[in-house]
Design a protein around this motif. Structure first.
Motif, short mmCIF file in Angstrom:
data_model
loop_
_atom_site.label_atom_id
_atom_site.label_comp_id
_atom_site.label_asym_id
_atom_site.label_seq_id
_atom_site.Cartn_x
_atom_site.Cartn_y
_atom_site.Cartn_z
N LYS A 1 0.83 -1.20 0.00
CA LYS A 1 0.00 0.00 0.00
C LYS A 1 0.86 1.26 0.00
O LYS A 1 0.61 2.21 -0.74
N ARG A 2 1.90 1.25 0.83
CA ARG A 2 2.80 2.41 0.90
C ARG A 2 3.53 2.63 -0.43
O ARG A 2 3.69 3.76 -0.88
N GLU A 3 3.96 1.55 -1.05
CA GLU A 3 4.65 1.67 -2.33
C GLU A 3 3.70 2.14 -3.44
O GLU A 3 4.09 2.91 -4.31
N ALA A 4 2.45 1.69 -3.38
CA ALA A 4 1.47 2.14 -4.37
C ALA A 4 1.23 3.64 -4.22
O ALA A 4 1.16 4.37 -5.22
N GLU B 1 -8.16 2.47 -9.16
CA GLU B 1 -7.63 3.79 -8.81
C GLU B 1 -8.29 4.33 -7.55
O GLU B 1 -7.65 5.03 -6.76
N ASN B 2 -9.55 3.97 -7.32
CA ASN B 2 -10.23 4.41 -6.09
C ASN B 2 -9.56 3.83 -4.85
O ASN B 2 -9.49 4.49 -3.81
N LEU B 3 -9.10 2.60 -4.97
CA LEU B 3 -8.44 1.94 -3.84
C LEU B 3 -7.14 2.66 -3.50
O LEU B 3 -6.85 2.93 -2.33
N ILE B 4 -6.36 2.99 -4.52
CA ILE B 4 -5.10 3.71 -4.27
C ILE B 4 -5.40 5.09 -3.69
O ILE B 4 -4.71 5.55 -2.78
N GLN C 1 6.57 9.71 -7.46
CA GLN C 1 6.99 9.51 -8.84
C GLN C 1 6.05 10.17 -9.85
O GLN C 1 6.28 10.07 -11.05
N GLY C 2 4.96 10.77 -9.38
CA GLY C 2 4.11 11.55 -10.25
C GLY C 2 3.13 10.76 -11.11
O GLY C 2 2.54 11.29 -12.04
N TYR C 3 2.93 9.49 -10.81
CA TYR C 3 1.93 8.71 -11.53
C TYR C 3 0.54 9.23 -11.17
O TYR C 3 0.32 9.70 -10.06
N SER C 4 -0.40 9.11 -12.10
CA SER C 4 -1.79 9.41 -11.75
C SER C 4 -2.35 8.18 -11.02
O SER C 4 -1.76 7.10 -11.09
N LEU C 5 -3.47 8.37 -10.35
CA LEU C 5 -4.09 7.23 -9.66
C LEU C 5 -4.43 6.13 -10.64
O LEU C 5 -4.23 4.94 -10.36
N ALA C 6 -4.94 6.51 -11.81
CA ALA C 6 -5.32 5.52 -12.82
C ALA C 6 -4.10 4.75 -13.33
O ALA C 6 -4.15 3.53 -13.48
N GLU C 7 -3.00 5.47 -13.61
CA GLU C 7 -1.79 4.81 -14.10
C GLU C 7 -1.23 3.84 -13.07
O GLU C 7 -0.87 2.71 -13.40
#
Length: 98
Positions: free
Chosen positions: A13-16, A38-41, A23-29
């Protein structure tokens, strides 16, 4: 046929969340690359921001606030039941005394 619920470790979870925050990823990516929604993240991110060290406590491990709420809800339920019993007893004895 029931579907088994997936469980994720604190580290996962922490790494996600780190993928999104650091790292600037979007939730969807991040969700697509990890195979989760993406909702879970997003929920994990909020929990981590709100609770910091106490985030993701695991099964049955409640924060002190959650434990206190659970105790108060149980006490509230018990007191309501006692009140209802007393109300019924009062009505019964009032009827009987007539």
């Amino acid at each position: 046929m029931t579907k088994k619920r997936r469980e994720f470790s604190k580290e996962f979870k922490r790494e996600a969340v780190a993928l999104v925050v650091e790292q600037g990823y979007s939730l969807a990516e991040a969700g697509r690359s990890l195979g989760v929604g993406e909702n879970l993240i997003g929920r994990w991110k909020r929990q981590l921001e709100e609770d910091q060290g106490d985030a993701f406590p695991g099964k049955g491990k409640l924060t002190p606030e959650q434990q206190r709420i659970r105790e108060l809800e149980e006490e509230n339920r018990r007191l309501r039941m006692e009140k209802d019993i007393l109300k019924k007893a009062t009505a019964f004895f009032a009827k009987e005394s007539r």
